[in-house]
Design a protein around this motif. Structure first.
Motif, PDB file in Angstrom:
ATOM      1  N   ASP A   1     -34.429  75.822  12.219  1.00  0.00           N
ATOM      2  CA  ASP A   1     -33.243  75.412  12.971  1.00  0.00           C
ATOM      3  C   ASP A   1     -33.406  73.984  13.483  1.00  0.00           C
ATOM      4  OD1 ASP A   1     -32.285  78.005  12.606  1.00  0.00           O
ATOM      5  OD2 ASP A   1     -32.276  78.514  14.741  1.00  0.00           O
ATOM      6  N   ARG A   2     -34.580  73.681  14.038  1.00  0.00           N
ATOM      7  CA  ARG A   2     -34.834  72.332  14.559  1.00  0.00           C
ATOM      8  C   ARG A   2     -34.733  71.294  13.448  1.00  0.00           C
ATOM      9  NH1 ARG A   2     -38.915  75.281  17.238  1.00  0.00           N
ATOM     10  NH2 ARG A   2     -40.537  74.404  15.891  1.00  0.00           N
ATOM     11  N   HIS A   3     -35.287  71.592  12.276  1.00  0.00           N
ATOM     12  CA  HIS A   3     -35.248  70.677  11.136  1.00  0.00           C
ATOM     13  C   HIS A   3     -33.804  70.355  10.740  1.00  0.00           C
ATOM     14  CE1 HIS A   3     -36.104  68.934   7.199  1.00  0.00           C
ATOM     15  NE2 HIS A   3     -35.177  69.743   6.729  1.00  0.00           N
ATOM     16  N   PHE A   4     -32.984  71.388  10.578  1.00  0.00           N
ATOM     17  CA  PHE A   4     -31.621  71.160  10.117  1.00  0.00           C
ATOM     18  C   PHE A   4     -30.744  70.538  11.199  1.00  0.00           C
ATOM     19  CE2 PHE A   4     -32.957  73.691   6.522  1.00  0.00           C
ATOM     20  CZ  PHE A   4     -32.360  72.989   5.486  1.00  0.00           C
ATOM     21  N   LEU A   5     -31.009  70.819  12.462  1.00  0.00           N
ATOM     22  CA  LEU A   5     -30.267  70.133  13.510  1.00  0.00           C
ATOM     23  C   LEU A   5     -30.606  68.644  13.496  1.00  0.00           C
ATOM     24  CD1 LEU A   5     -28.390  69.813  15.855  1.00  0.00           C
ATOM     25  CD2 LEU A   5     -30.185  70.717  17.360  1.00  0.00           C
ATOM     26  N   ARG A   6     -31.873  68.310  13.348  1.00  0.00           N
ATOM     27  CA  ARG A   6     -32.260  66.893  13.286  1.00  0.00           C
ATOM     28  C   ARG A   6     -31.644  66.214  12.058  1.00  0.00           C
ATOM     29  NH1 ARG A   6     -37.549  68.943  15.548  1.00  0.00           N
ATOM     30  NH2 ARG A   6     -37.458  68.268  17.712  1.00  0.00           N
ATOM     31  N   GLN A   7     -31.578  66.921  10.942  1.00  0.00           N
ATOM     32  CA  GLN A   7     -30.925  66.383   9.743  1.00  0.00           C
ATOM     33  C   GLN A   7     -29.451  66.107  10.031  1.00  0.00           C
ATOM     34  OE1 GLN A   7     -31.519  68.675   6.116  1.00  0.00           O
ATOM     35  NE2 GLN A   7     -29.559  67.991   5.330  1.00  0.00           N
ATOM     36  N   ALA A   8     -28.774  67.041  10.689  1.00  0.00           N
ATOM     37  CA  ALA A   8     -27.355  66.867  11.014  1.00  0.00           C
ATOM     38  C   ALA A   8     -27.153  65.700  11.982  1.00  0.00           C
ATOM     39  CB  ALA A   8     -26.787  68.154  11.605  1.00  0.00           C
ATOM     40  N   ILE A   9     -28.039  65.555  12.957  1.00  0.00           N
ATOM     41  CA  ILE A   9     -27.947  64.433  13.894  1.00  0.00           C
ATOM     42  C   ILE A   9     -27.966  63.123  13.115  1.00  0.00           C
ATOM     43  CG2 ILE A   9     -29.162  63.158  15.708  1.00  0.00           C
ATOM     44  CD1 ILE A   9     -30.124  65.931  16.775  1.00  0.00           C
ATOM     45  N   GLY A  10     -28.887  63.009  12.174  1.00  0.00           N
ATOM     46  CA  GLY A  10     -28.983  61.794  11.365  1.00  0.00           C
ATOM     47  C   GLY A  10     -27.719  61.558  10.551  1.00  0.00           C
TER      48      GLY A  10
ATOM     49  N   PRO B   1     -27.513  66.917  21.492  1.00  0.00           N
ATOM     50  CA  PRO B   1     -28.214  67.295  20.256  1.00  0.00           C
ATOM     51  C   PRO B   1     -29.733  67.160  20.331  1.00  0.00           C
ATOM     52  CG  PRO B   1     -26.301  65.970  19.751  1.00  0.00           C
ATOM     53  CD  PRO B   1     -26.447  65.950  21.240  1.00  0.00           C
ATOM     54  N   GLU B   2     -30.242  66.087  20.913  1.00  0.00           N
ATOM     55  CA  GLU B   2     -31.692  65.889  20.982  1.00  0.00           C
ATOM     56  C   GLU B   2     -32.361  66.948  21.863  1.00  0.00           C
ATOM     57  OE1 GLU B   2     -29.401  63.509  21.408  1.00  0.00           O
ATOM     58  OE2 GLU B   2     -29.770  62.197  19.688  1.00  0.00           O
ATOM     59  N   ALA B   3     -31.706  67.315  22.956  1.00  0.00           N
ATOM     60  CA  ALA B   3     -32.250  68.372  23.821  1.00  0.00           C
ATOM     61  C   ALA B   3     -32.295  69.693  23.073  1.00  0.00           C
ATOM     62  CB  ALA B   3     -31.413  68.500  25.088  1.00  0.00           C
ATOM     63  N   ALA B   4     -31.213  69.999  22.350  1.00  0.00           N
ATOM     64  CA  ALA B   4     -31.173  71.245  21.581  1.00  0.00           C
ATOM     65  C   ALA B   4     -32.257  71.251  20.514  1.00  0.00           C
ATOM     66  CB  ALA B   4     -29.800  71.439  20.952  1.00  0.00           C
ATOM     67  N   ALA B   5     -32.465  70.103  19.856  1.00  0.00           N
ATOM     68  CA  ALA B   5     -33.471  70.022  18.789  1.00  0.00           C
ATOM     69  C   ALA B   5     -34.868  70.301  19.325  1.00  0.00           C
ATOM     70  CB  ALA B   5     -33.428  68.654  18.117  1.00  0.00           C
ATOM     71  N   ASN B   6     -35.093  70.065  20.598  1.00  0.00           N
ATOM     72  CA  ASN B   6     -36.397  70.354  21.206  1.00  0.00           C
ATOM     73  C   ASN B   6     -36.499  71.781  21.723  1.00  0.00           C
ATOM     74  OD1 ASN B   6     -37.493  67.787  20.769  1.00  0.00           O
ATOM     75  ND2 ASN B   6     -36.470  66.996  22.586  1.00  0.00           N
ATOM     76  N   LEU B   7     -35.358  72.441  21.961  1.00  0.00           N
ATOM     77  CA  LEU B   7     -35.372  73.773  22.566  1.00  0.00           C
ATOM     78  C   LEU B   7     -35.208  74.928  21.586  1.00  0.00           C
ATOM     79  CD1 LEU B   7     -33.228  73.139  25.775  1.00  0.00           C
ATOM     80  CD2 LEU B   7     -35.692  73.571  25.653  1.00  0.00           C
ATOM     81  N   LEU B   8     -34.661  74.658  20.401  1.00  0.00           N
ATOM     82  CA  LEU B   8     -34.443  75.754  19.446  1.00  0.00           C
ATOM     83  C   LEU B   8     -35.756  76.430  19.096  1.00  0.00           C
ATOM     84  CD1 LEU B   8     -31.832  74.086  17.065  1.00  0.00           C
ATOM     85  CD2 LEU B   8     -31.401  75.852  18.786  1.00  0.00           C
TER      86      LEU B   8
END
Length: 150
Positions: free
Chosen positions: A136-145, A124-131
């Motif tokens: 998309d990055r914001h909502f992926l980080r929200q989902a990770i949390g 997840p963290e790698a994806a959050a940096n590559l999107l």
């Protein structure tokens, strides 16, 4: 108020509103993203435009299948954002209204059916940096949390 991400609005440009549904696809501590080869190579949350008469959830199921080859369990809405951008594949300037869901990929039916897309499992963290999209990055980080908290 719906949050806006991305390029500033160009005052002299006419934008066509385009609604879409996208998903953070999470399973076993990894996320499934799509890599779109053209017109500009980019990692994205799977999803896309909602066709006339189609519900956002139905569009999400269709788009996830087309871009990843997976069927998903019933999704949960995380939120929405707006993005103003040029879409070269359609030759339009669009005000994208993006609804983001959290879902679990449950069954792979085959490879992506949409040309130029490939499905990629990532940490997840790698994806959050590559999107490619800030939304998309914001909502992926929200989902990770959300998922890491419990």
């Amino acid at each position: 108020m719906i949050r806006r991400f991305g390029e500033p609005v160009q005052g002299d440009q006419k934008y066509r509103r385009r609604a879409g549904a996208y998903a953070v696809l999470w399973r076993d501590g990894e996320v499934l993203v799509t890599h779109k080869a053209a017109p500009v190579p980019e990692y994205q949350l799977p999803g896309g435009g909602i066709d006339p008469g189609e519900s956002p959830v139905r569009a999400l199921h269709r788009e996830v299948y087309e871009e990843t080859g997976y069927r998903i369990a019933p999704p949960r809405r995380l939120g929405a954002f707006r993005r103003f951008t040029y879409m070269p594949e359609y030759d339009i300037w669009a005000e994208k209204f993006c609804t983001i869901y959290l879902a679990r990929p449950v069954h792979r039916l085959g490879p992506p059916t949409e040309p130029g897309h490939s499905a990629v499992w990532m940490q997840p963290e790698a994806a959050a940096n590559l999107l490619g999209s800030a939304g998309d990055r914001h909502f992926l980080r929200q989902a990770i949390g959300l998922l890491r908290r419990g």
